[in-house]
Scaffold this motif. Structure first.
Motif, PDB file in Angstrom:
ATOM      1  N   THR A  81       1.007  -1.452  -0.090  1.00 55.50           N
ATOM      2  CA  THR A  81       0.151  -0.123  -0.071  1.00 55.50           C
ATOM      3  C   THR A  81       1.244   1.291   0.064  1.00 55.50           C
ATOM      4  N   GLU A  82       0.422   2.508  -0.690  1.00 52.03           N
ATOM      5  CA  GLU A  82       1.206   3.887  -0.484  1.00 52.03           C
ATOM      6  C   GLU A  82       1.801   3.909   0.668  1.00 52.03           C
ATOM      7  N   GLU A  83       0.462   3.912   1.806  1.00 54.48           N
ATOM      8  CA  GLU A  83       1.002   4.539   2.858  1.00 54.48           C
ATOM      9  C   GLU A  83       1.861   3.261   3.745  1.00 54.48           C
ATOM     10  N   GLY A  84       1.909   2.171   3.239  1.00 60.29           N
ATOM     11  CA  GLY A  84       2.410   1.459   4.451  1.00 60.29           C
ATOM     12  C   GLY A  84       4.249   1.012   3.772  1.00 60.29           C
ATOM     13  N   GLU A  85       4.580   1.325   2.783  1.00 60.72           N
ATOM     14  CA  GLU A  85       5.670   2.219   2.381  1.00 60.72           C
ATOM     15  C   GLU A  85       7.124   2.263   3.533  1.00 60.72           C
ATOM     16  N   VAL A  86       6.571   3.593   3.227  1.00 59.81           N
ATOM     17  CA  VAL A  86       7.674   3.871   5.222  1.00 59.81           C
ATOM     18  C   VAL A  86       7.574   3.311   6.433  1.00 59.81           C
ATOM     19  N   PRO A  87       6.493   2.870   7.031  1.00 59.82           N
ATOM     20  CA  PRO A  87       6.718   2.476   7.756  1.00 59.82           C
ATOM     21  C   PRO A  87       7.072   0.521   7.409  1.00 59.82           C
ATOM     22  N   PHE A  88       6.720  -0.164   6.660  1.00 64.50           N
ATOM     23  CA  PHE A  88       7.755  -1.458   6.081  1.00 64.50           C
ATOM     24  C   PHE A  88       8.914  -0.958   6.484  1.00 64.50           C
ATOM     25  N   LEU A  89       9.495  -0.200   5.722  1.00 66.26           N
ATOM     26  CA  LEU A  89      10.824   0.270   5.492  1.00 66.26           C
ATOM     27  C   LEU A  89      11.698   0.894   6.896  1.00 66.26           C
ATOM     28  N   GLN A  90      10.822   1.025   6.968  1.00 67.31           N
ATOM     29  CA  GLN A  90      11.355   1.366   8.964  1.00 67.31           C
ATOM     30  C   GLN A  90      11.686  -0.161   9.121  1.00 67.31           C
ATOM     31  N   THR A  91      10.797  -1.075   9.209  1.00 67.00           N
ATOM     32  CA  THR A  91      11.406  -2.208   9.601  1.00 67.00           C
ATOM     33  C   THR A  91      12.629  -3.075   8.930  1.00 67.00           C
ATOM     34  N   VAL A  92      13.377  -2.755   8.025  1.00 70.51           N
ATOM     35  CA  VAL A  92      13.932  -3.372   7.749  1.00 70.51           C
ATOM     36  C   VAL A  92      15.349  -2.964   7.836  1.00 70.51           C
ATOM     37  N   ASP A  93      16.329  -4.492   8.166  1.00 74.44           N
ATOM     38  CA  ASP A  93      18.078  -3.667   8.128  1.00 74.44           C
ATOM     39  C   ASP A  93      19.035  -3.561   6.681  1.00 74.44           C
ATOM     40  N   VAL A  94      18.304  -4.445   6.016  1.00 74.38           N
ATOM     41  CA  VAL A  94      19.386  -3.785   4.597  1.00 74.38           C
ATOM     42  C   VAL A  94      17.858  -4.108   3.419  1.00 74.38           C
ATOM     43  N   GLY A  95      18.648  -3.654   2.758  1.00 68.79           N
ATOM     44  CA  GLY A  95      17.122  -3.340   1.440  1.00 68.79           C
ATOM     45  C   GLY A  95      18.027  -4.000  -0.067  1.00 68.79           C
ATOM     46  N   ILE A  96      17.406  -4.306  -0.480  1.00 68.91           N
ATOM     47  CA  ILE A  96      17.765  -5.602  -1.597  1.00 68.91           C
ATOM     48  C   ILE A  96      17.656  -5.106  -3.040  1.00 68.91           C
ATOM     49  N   MET A  97      17.992  -5.063  -4.556  1.00 68.19           N
ATOM     50  CA  MET A  97      17.451  -4.589  -5.369  1.00 68.19           C
ATOM     51  C   MET A  97      18.700  -6.020  -6.571  1.00 68.19           C
ATOM     52  N   PRO A  98      17.840  -6.985  -6.850  1.00 65.43           N
ATOM     53  CA  PRO A  98      18.420  -7.714  -7.508  1.00 65.43           C
ATOM     54  C   PRO A  98      18.194  -7.368  -8.756  1.00 65.43           C
ATOM     55  N   LEU A  99      18.889  -7.779  -9.923  1.00 60.13           N
ATOM     56  CA  LEU A  99      18.343  -7.412 -11.424  1.00 60.13           C
ATOM     57  C   LEU A  99      19.030  -8.106 -11.989  1.00 60.13           C
ATOM     58  N   THR A 100      18.719  -8.736 -13.727  1.00 57.83           N
ATOM     59  CA  THR A 100      18.903  -9.495 -14.402  1.00 57.83           C
ATOM     60  C   THR A 100      19.397  -8.700 -15.792  1.00 57.83           C
ATOM     61  N   ASP A 101      20.627  -8.660 -15.842  1.00 55.61           N
ATOM     62  CA  ASP A 101      21.150  -7.599 -17.417  1.00 55.61           C
ATOM     63  C   ASP A 101      20.305  -7.771 -18.602  1.00 55.61           C
ATOM     64  N   THR A 102      19.346  -6.842 -18.660  1.00 54.41           N
ATOM     65  CA  THR A 102      18.320  -6.559 -19.898  1.00 54.41           C
ATOM     66  C   THR A 102      17.862  -5.557 -20.172  1.00 54.41           C
ATOM     67  N   PRO A 103      17.810  -5.756 -21.285  1.00 57.73           N
ATOM     68  CA  PRO A 103      17.540  -4.734 -22.070  1.00 57.73           C
ATOM     69  C   PRO A 103      16.786  -3.291 -20.820  1.00 57.73           C
ATOM     70  N   PHE A 104      16.108  -4.545 -20.107  1.00 58.57           N
ATOM     71  CA  PHE A 104      14.585  -3.178 -19.886  1.00 58.57           C
ATOM     72  C   PHE A 104      15.312  -3.253 -18.407  1.00 58.57           C
ATOM     73  N   ALA A 105      15.589  -3.932 -17.603  1.00 59.59           N
ATOM     74  CA  ALA A 105      16.294  -3.283 -16.646  1.00 59.59           C
ATOM     75  C   ALA A 105      17.779  -2.845 -16.795  1.00 59.59           C
ATOM     76  N   ARG A 106      17.992  -2.730 -17.426  1.00 58.19           N
ATOM     77  CA  ARG A 106      18.593  -1.529 -17.431  1.00 58.19           C
ATOM     78  C   ARG A 106      18.675  -0.414 -17.550  1.00 58.19           C
ATOM     79  N   GLY A 107      17.070  -0.577 -18.106  1.00 59.17           N
ATOM     80  CA  GLY A 107      16.173   1.173 -17.656  1.00 59.17           C
ATOM     81  C   GLY A 107      15.590   1.767 -17.248  1.00 59.17           C
TER      82      GLY A 107
END
Length: 194
Positions: free
Chosen positions: A98-124
């Protein structure tokens, strides 16, 4: 004029629109910020935020490795916006987006991750997850794809990781060192503010 979130998109647009300008992705740092009080004791949380399609495309590939890290019971994976078919497991805390839940959720986290595959879409992609995490004072681990290589200063505000071994090493290093998490999180916050 075309407004593009990164150089990859600007280079793509330029032949069609000579006035392609890069406008980096930003967040409101008065809203996306560190929690005012310390998180309650409990397992350290490896956080991911996204959509069902990005869950299936990018996170599912590293989920077995994340499960191996979390199996000890000292950490868990917290995912907001995962596929509704994702199977709840003891190591996996699934949270509906939920939009209103994003920040409270992130404030409960210790490490943020962003895995991607190397594709033209992901490079964008424009690194929005990383910017959200860093604005909330989180250290990050990300694939070195596209603009991620510009946002993450390896060893300063997070780590870039390609292989399962690199991902595991980076996450375990952060989970084992609260001061490193604090220092990298503060560096990420400064970068987003700037």
């Amino acid at each position: 004029m075309a407004f593009c979130g990164n150089a990859y998109l600007a280079n793509y647009a330029h032949p069609l629109c000579p006035r392609a300008e890069i406008v980096p992705t930003v967040v409101d740092t008065e809203i996306f910020r560190q929690p005012l009080k310390e998180r309650p004791a409990g397992p350290l949380r490896i956080g991911w935020i996204g959509t069902p399609s990005t869950w299936n495309e990018y996170l599912m590939g590293i989920l077995p490795m994340l499960q191996q890290i979390a199996v000890s019971g000292t950490s868990q994976i917290a995912a907001m916006g995962a596929d509704t078919l994702a199977e709840a497991q003891p190591f996996l805390d699934l949270v509906k987006w939920t939009e209103e839940g994003e920040v409270p959720f992130l404030q409960t986290v210790d490490v943020g991750i962003m895995p991607l595959t190397d594709t033209p879409f992901a490079r964008g992609k424009c690194g929005y997850k990383l910017i959200q995490y860093m604005a909330c004072g989180l250290p990050v681990v990300a694939s070195p794809v596209g603009v991620n290589k510009d946002i993450v200063e390896h060893g300063v505000n997070g780590f870039l990781a390609e292989t399962d071994a690199e991902w595991r090493s980076a996450i375990e290093t952060l989970l084992a060192d609260a001061e490193l998490r604090r220092r990298m999180g503060a560096a990420g916050r400064r970068k987003v503010e700037e």
